[in-house]
Design an enzyme around this catalytic site. Sequence first.
Site, PDB file in Angstrom:
ATOM      1  CE  LYS A   1      -3.098  -1.476  -5.237  1.00  0.00           C
ATOM      2  NZ  LYS A   1      -3.093  -2.831  -4.327  1.00  0.00           N
TER       3      LYS A   1
ATOM      4  CD  GLN B   1      -0.580  -4.965  -2.285  1.00  0.00           C
ATOM      5  OE1 GLN B   1      -1.672  -3.936  -2.191  1.00  0.00           O
ATOM      6  NE2 GLN B   1      -0.280  -5.029  -3.203  1.00  0.00           N
TER       7      GLN B   1
ATOM      8  CG  ASP C   1      -8.189  -6.138  -5.376  1.00  0.00           C
ATOM      9  OD1 ASP C   1      -7.842  -5.269  -5.948  1.00  0.00           O
ATOM     10  OD2 ASP C   1      -7.595  -5.660  -3.963  1.00  0.00           O
TER      11      ASP C   1
END
Length: 301
Positions: free
Chosen positions: A54, A98, A121
């Site tokens: 990412k 994460q 997200d």
Amino acid sequence: MSLDNLIDGRAIAKEVHAETEARVAALKADGVEPCLVFIRVGEDPASRVYVGMKERTAAKLGIRSETTVLPEDTPEAELLELLEKLNADDSVHGVLVQAPLPGHIDETKVFSTVSPGKDIDGFHPVNVGKLMLGEGGGFVPCTPGGVHELLIRSGVPVEGAKVVVLGRGNIVGKPMTAILCQKDKHANATVTLCHSRSRDVAEHCRRADILVAAMGVADFVKADMCKPGATVIDVGVNRVDDTAAEKGYRLVGDVDFAAVQPIAGKITPNPGGVGPMTIAMLMRNTVRAAEQQTGKGNPTI
Ligand SMILES: NC(=O)c1ccc[n+]([C@@H]2O[C@H](COP(=O)([O-])OP(=O)(O)OC[C@H]3O[C@@H](n4cnc5c(N)ncnc54)[C@H](OP(=O)(O)O)[C@@H]3O)[C@@H](O)[C@H]2O)c1
């Protein structure tokens, strides 16, 4: 064997990236540098790989990213405090924690602490609620959002289609169902959601015009579970032992690709299908967050 029914996730992700890059450029021309902060807790090897991918993609698109790595034993309160600081920092537009997090940290609490406007997200309850209600303006989780984009850009008719989603996880299956059943010209599908307690899963699958497999069970979908001509989307990422492989394992999807590809109308390869789209949607969400927060740039979506 002809492979002309493949849905090329890498090529479609490239298209999305090009659009995102143009939006980044428009923001920069308006004095805004989109910024994304990654937080990783501990040294989970897969998380390191994912965050690294990412970071590299963000850099390629001109999005500034910063990564904070916290030790495995970081108290939950410390992580929440960091998130509050990032929420208050106007130079930060997107925040991604994460998963998976160490067991002593409550993921739900963490995802609910990221400000909904920076929740690229799409895991905050406000964004989950907006998706369920069919309200625009929220952030949609990147993997099911990416699958939706794959379907649209591959010209797969979704309106009125019978869709079967395998798996009711909060990150893929449930939001996938919510996206495809909305009253919208790119949705309007009739969606059946199957899980480990569903009866007659194969029978449901055989009726599907579009089958989305997101269970985490290697090679679960076989040819006799698919209607000839159906669109098959393989979200699964599973490790299977393979002594011939350098690492002693290889990654496979939830779909037995060799068996299903010849009868599918369209099918995602795995890798090279859903995975690249997940990152593409994350970058697009980041740029949209920056546009929404600053009122600048060239919001198109
Ligand atoms: N490519 C990407 O970018 C990406 C992103 C995210 C996830 N993934 C992959 O997608 C897969 C699903 O992820 P997730 O986070 O949604 O997983 P999850 O939260 O663990 O959900 C798995 C779901 O599959 C169901 N299931 C398991 N075995 C089944 C069976 N034999 N028959 C029917 N249903 C079954 C479970 O049912 P119950 O609810 O009844 O237990 C559960 O609902 C994983 O392989 C993951 O690695 C890929």
